[in-house]
Design a protein around this motif. Structure first.
Motif, short mmCIF file in Angstrom:
data_model
loop_
_atom_site.label_atom_id
_atom_site.label_comp_id
_atom_site.label_asym_id
_atom_site.label_seq_id
_atom_site.Cartn_x
_atom_site.Cartn_y
_atom_site.Cartn_z
N THR A 1 0.83 -1.20 0.00
CA THR A 1 0.00 0.00 0.00
C THR A 1 0.87 1.25 0.00
O THR A 1 0.65 2.19 -0.78
CB THR A 1 -0.92 -0.02 1.24
N ALA A 2 1.89 1.26 0.86
CA ALA A 2 2.77 2.42 0.93
C ALA A 2 3.54 2.61 -0.38
O ALA A 2 3.71 3.72 -0.88
CB ALA A 2 3.75 2.27 2.11
N LEU B 1 1.75 6.44 -7.13
CA LEU B 1 0.65 7.28 -7.63
C LEU B 1 0.99 8.76 -7.41
O LEU B 1 0.67 9.60 -8.25
CB LEU B 1 -0.66 6.90 -6.93
N ASP B 2 1.66 9.03 -6.30
CA ASP B 2 2.05 10.42 -6.04
C ASP B 2 3.09 10.90 -7.05
O ASP B 2 3.07 12.05 -7.47
CB ASP B 2 2.65 10.54 -4.63
N THR C 1 -10.73 3.22 -0.39
CA THR C 1 -10.50 2.36 0.78
C THR C 1 -9.03 2.33 1.16
O THR C 1 -8.68 1.87 2.24
CB THR C 1 -10.92 0.91 0.51
N GLY C 2 -8.16 2.78 0.26
CA GLY C 2 -6.73 2.71 0.55
C GLY C 2 -6.13 1.36 0.19
O GLY C 2 -4.95 1.11 0.43
N ALA D 1 8.52 -2.51 4.57
CA ALA D 1 8.25 -3.08 5.89
C ALA D 1 9.14 -4.29 6.09
O ALA D 1 8.68 -5.42 6.23
CB ALA D 1 6.77 -3.45 6.02
N TYR D 2 10.43 -4.01 6.15
CA TYR D 2 11.43 -5.06 6.21
C TYR D 2 11.32 -5.91 7.49
O TYR D 2 11.17 -5.38 8.59
CB TYR D 2 12.82 -4.42 6.16
#
Lengths: 401, 401, 401, 401
Positions: free
Chosen positions: C41-42, C48-49, C243-244, D4-5
């Protein structure tokens, strides 16, 4: 391309070479570069600055040598000693034995202190030797920090204490091949003079880099050491360190980037957390061994290794058969018993880039293999015992909280 | 992760480390494996069987050593000679100089035969030394096949002929670091005793494997050689060869798979075609140099190197500035001038996994760089001269016909 | 594993797929991951940014679609239009033709404005159509920014100006497949409504990601667009954006990491520098073409493409033979002539992760190939002309100054 | 680079994307290539020839589409059906639901046959529908072979039998996304008309390739199907198949080489052995679930899935918490419960390139997680039950005997 393909992942639990993190494999996935550019110079500087943190020294000088642990041993010896020098060396397993053979081959006068395999270095004998060595004929104490054959970790602080007590100037030269990065070693605090390791153990890289860190006293000793040496000569490096070119010969670009990535991962996890993880995996392994009703080759709890556990099999079983079957049936790579303990022990390496579920998969494989070879193990017993401990002791992954 | 990123591909034209084929990078992109499995044994056997083909020997014994060329040199010397032994060694450039320094460091009695840099080994002097050496005090002739500093390739057949003429039993020990795989060397036919190379040159691998091949006579000599040696000791290997375990210490699994892929590519292209390709690239480079009005550091056509061309710059230009600018502006890595020829020559390595258009891109870059530093080159002249030759001489790629 | 192996590097100069930077290859060298973790997600959020920066929009909504450019075309059309909608579309080469065929297949009422191949979109005709379209029956103007067949870049600002002049609400839908990342496109400033590209062109990734960016007006249009759509439906994405979770279906983890690495490189070089580099390579290519005495397929200088140059061969030569021979002899991949210009033009793609010496190697290869097929080129002439320009215009690599 | 290692290997046990074999990662580790060369043509041909073996068809036509499973669904539907066509579709979980939503979005007249989640497709209702459909208004039966949400595998042979009994000409269109390569599907023998899968499941590749295989009857249907389609149009492919160019648009070179490597591994293991391995892992998982005292979401043994097991948690436990905690503490990726079973089930994917010890590591992790969230499991119980079965049923690895 593979010579003995098996489906799924190979479960690599020899005490070296160890599992390479995907990050490191990625970092090494590259073409060659000219090693005489500012880029490689900057990379090298960052490595020399950071590698010493793993050895817990600020005064030591590191050497990254394109060789194996065997070559790193030689580098430690020939740079600090002269042929004929008396050294005390402890024989407690196959790797200390091989090192002693090298010491003899290189013409040192080796005073071997032997223990039963499974015992730690006999420091009482060292003490008596130091006590009687009024002339300081003993030039160095050579000791393996973690004997990979038997899963025994020697207490280096005691060696330091003895030398201090007897005000003895001998160098302490330590084989930390299977300990550095997995088992605490504080070079400065403990007054160790030369520490030797190699890339394919707790650093979780491919084989190919021997790492030697020398204390100021060891560097001083190297100035008068008369052993012939060329490839392993520290002076070659020191000369290039001064010019900022760093490398007396062409390094492996890939290994440098790999080490960079590996150190980054260690620092991201936190070096102390890495050490704790090794302790946790070792403890879990021993609990499984106990649940199986088998014995640890290492005789005393205080010497239990965080890198490797050597497990004694009952007399009617050939440990080699266990290792062979684990590979052939479960795609599981275990360590064989070596020399005196050949056929009698097999080894689980829990060193390097590993986590708990990987270990539990291995332990499940060992259980099935034990049953395969006729040992009456209760399947799930070892995994259950290990899990009970782990479930209470595994911390959340910090980046995921 | 990169320390000096530049857009596009780095054009790597130092005479080592060289460009690694994508196939080899792929083959090396893997986790560690236990080196004590039948799989690695089979892989190793295939390598030992095939590597000797590159050396054109069926009687030689190969050693794949986790080290650099410098370490491989040491292995060749200490396994065949005893301290104090008289050896004749030719000084014709920086790498022969470094080898001679090693020979002295290892306590051999080195009889240095010096030539001007740009000349080949002075074999007339060798002849007079052999003629007068009735007692066969000379134990070895050490000669660099291809001197990377100056782009000079020595004629090894003449050395053999001289020894034969004088029925002299000295060993011929050859540094073929920058020749094997690029320049023909026929170990058996020419009666060479030890040949040394390393992985990051014509074999187009990462640094990290020194390769030494020993003739039966060299193996015989190793039995009585008294130089102290441990890591580089051939006996370690020979003992393990007998058992079929092959490795006295942990090899780099990745380098083994890389070498396998590299040899496969060489055989797919055809080894003689590989040698021809090197000749072609070298000839094209020299034609460009000529078109630019510059001189080859190598003084005689018969010694022109197929691996590297060293180019003499006019006195008013600093060749180091050319190398630096090429890297900073064109992402082009050239070789600097070393020692006596520092500032005076720069070098184009045309060795390893390269093709013609890669070279022409490099030559275009050199032209622009020459102009940048004030040399009045006609842009396109060198590329045009090289292209004229290449267009007539490049064969169709067999797999694409 | 390779089906037509040739020694050395493949010189890839088709106008897509393009050369992938080693950094991106490395970043993609990984196992799968669960795409439903906070980590992905991150990563997605960061993409996208950042991707919109390449499109120069702050108001646009990006869609990263597991498809090719053809699929991205379909996404742009079916999300904004209803069957039967009248659209104006320009036919100036093979890719605009294929897009028009798709538009017809999807049942739009396509008003085709044709130009000779080599000419740009005929905007005079557009003007007359807009002038007479009082009812605003025209729902969209579909235009290829860079026609890869002929190396013609249309001026999108003129389309905007015409729509503004006639206060016409039609959407501007742009195929920027071979322009985004190589040729300036300012979505917000120029008032473009939908821009479509794909990963294997200037972004220098593998094929597999179609990228569509939609203006707020296009998003609004999607609410009433009646074209049937499922896989390409923007609503699927928009629902998940809220929803993320981001992904309506499983994305390629590898492509996400690859895009991250690719964008990082673009920002490290500086996006404007990337655009300048493309201009520089294009100009150099055209100078070579001129020196060879050949003609550019693109008829006017103002429309010259920074991504690809289509070169017209003399009537007695088959351009297909040039492409075939370049691959078979020089390991050089050029673009063929397509459809109307088949046999008449060949194409040099100079788009994506490339630098000047790579291009010069290609130009040298083209010269030799031209000679091979009987065209009387002076070898070195094109490279010389290109070099003369480049030598004066290549900046130093910032990280190396 | 990672977001997220966590230390050690990620244990990937979602039912897709699955673990990619190192061989495939290696094969994909490459630069782009021109897709219009004889090399890629030959590679493509080999893939089209071999992929059908996994579908057990000799008469089917395969399409390798740069898309996901969702896109492959669309391809199957729009190429064989016309808007308004009546189709029977079974709703038994989230993926059949999503497919039905797509079917509606694409304007088909969907006759939904719903079962409780955990049940298989209700074929009694199908029978009654067929019985009453004298006019053959039903054009297709759409059925998910393996419903990934609930771990239910439908019996496709029964669908065939019903159609035969009623001499009904409806097409059978099968979503085999999570079955092909893991669960037996015999396209020819069972008379299936279209089968759809995607690369990131049992084929163990990255996401990005949708694979559709069409029977001759389906190909025939495509000629009169009136659904608008462009990117997913089979005709585009068929036209290019005839010319031998194969690709209507640019494929991912990397995915092609990846699929080649993946198929090679499947054939090396033996495809029937691959299917047996999946059965074995599934059985072992179910034995563990039973030992934990938990229930399988799949209600009948005859429908148990070989790809995934959905496990029902007690009412007081949130299955989402299990999945979250497994990832955060054990680096273990499990599948969440979806839609109706959200919070109620979690899923263990045992599909793709996996072996037994990997699974046992996962099961050990699940046990600890269950305990973490308050479920009173006996640690080791599930692993022990699974091991007891596996130890008796794992064959030796053929290449290692």
């Amino acid at each position: 391309m593979d010579f003995a393909y098996g489906p799924g992942k190979n479960h690599l639990f020899v005490p070296g070479p160890t599992n390479i993190p995907e990050h490191v494999i990625r970092a090494m996935n590259r073409n060659n570069e000219n090693h005489r550019t500012p880029a490689i110079t900057a990379l090298t500087k960052s490595l020399l600055d950071d590698i010493t943190k793993i050895f817990k020294t600020t005064s030591g000088t590191p050497f990254l040598i394109p060789t194996t642990g065997t070559g790193a041993w030689e580098s430690a010896l020939t740079n600090t000693l002269s042929p004929g020098d008396r050294i005390v060396s402890f024989l407690i397993g196959q790797f200390s034995l091989l090192w002693i053979e090298q010491q003899k081959q290189l013409n040192f006068n080796v005073d071997v202190v032997e223990s039963d395999w499974g015992e730690s270095a006999n420091l009482d004998i060292l003490e008596s030797k130091l006590a009687s060595d009024k002339t300081h004929a003993i030039k160095a104490i050579c000791i393996v920090h973690n004997e990979t054959t038997t899963g025994v970790t020697n207490d280096l602080t005691k060696v330091r204490k003895l030398l201090d007590e007897y005000r003895h100037p001998a160098l302490i030269i330590v084989d930390a091949v299977s300990s550095i990065g997995a088992i605490d070693l504080r070079m400065d605090e403990w007054g160790i003079d030369v520490v030797v390791t190699s890339s394919q153990k707790a650093l979780s890289l491919p084989t190919g880099m021997g790492i030697v860190v020398a204390s100021p006293k060891a560097i001083e000793a190297s100035k008068s050491a008369k052993s012939l040496r060329s490839f392993f000569d520290w002076n070659g490096y020191l000369k290039f360190y001064k010019t900022g070119a760093y490398w007396p010969y062409t390094p492996s670009i890939q290994m440098l980037y790999g080490l960079r990535a590996g150190l980054d991962l260690i620092f991201e996890e936190g070096f102390e957390n890495v050490l704790l993880r090794h302790k946790r995996l070792a403890k879990a392994t021993r609990l499984a061994v106990e649940a199986w009703g088998l014995k640890n080759c290492c005789q005393k709890e205080e010497y239990y290794s965080a890198s490797v556990t050597a497990i004694v099999v009952p007399p009617n079983i050939d440990s080699g058969e266990i290792v062979s079957r684990a590979w052939k049936k479960y795609n599981l790579s275990l360590g064989v018993g070596l020399n005196k303990v050949a056929g009698k022990v097999f080894r689980i390496g829990h060193v390097g880039h590993l986590n708990e579920l990987q270990l539990l998969g291995c332990l499940a494989g060992v259980e099935m293999t034990l049953k395969d070879v006729g040992y009456p193990v209760k399947l799930g017993s070892g995994v259950g015992a290990a899990s009970a401990y782990l479930q209470n002791n595994i911390p959340l992954i910090p980046s995921r909280i």
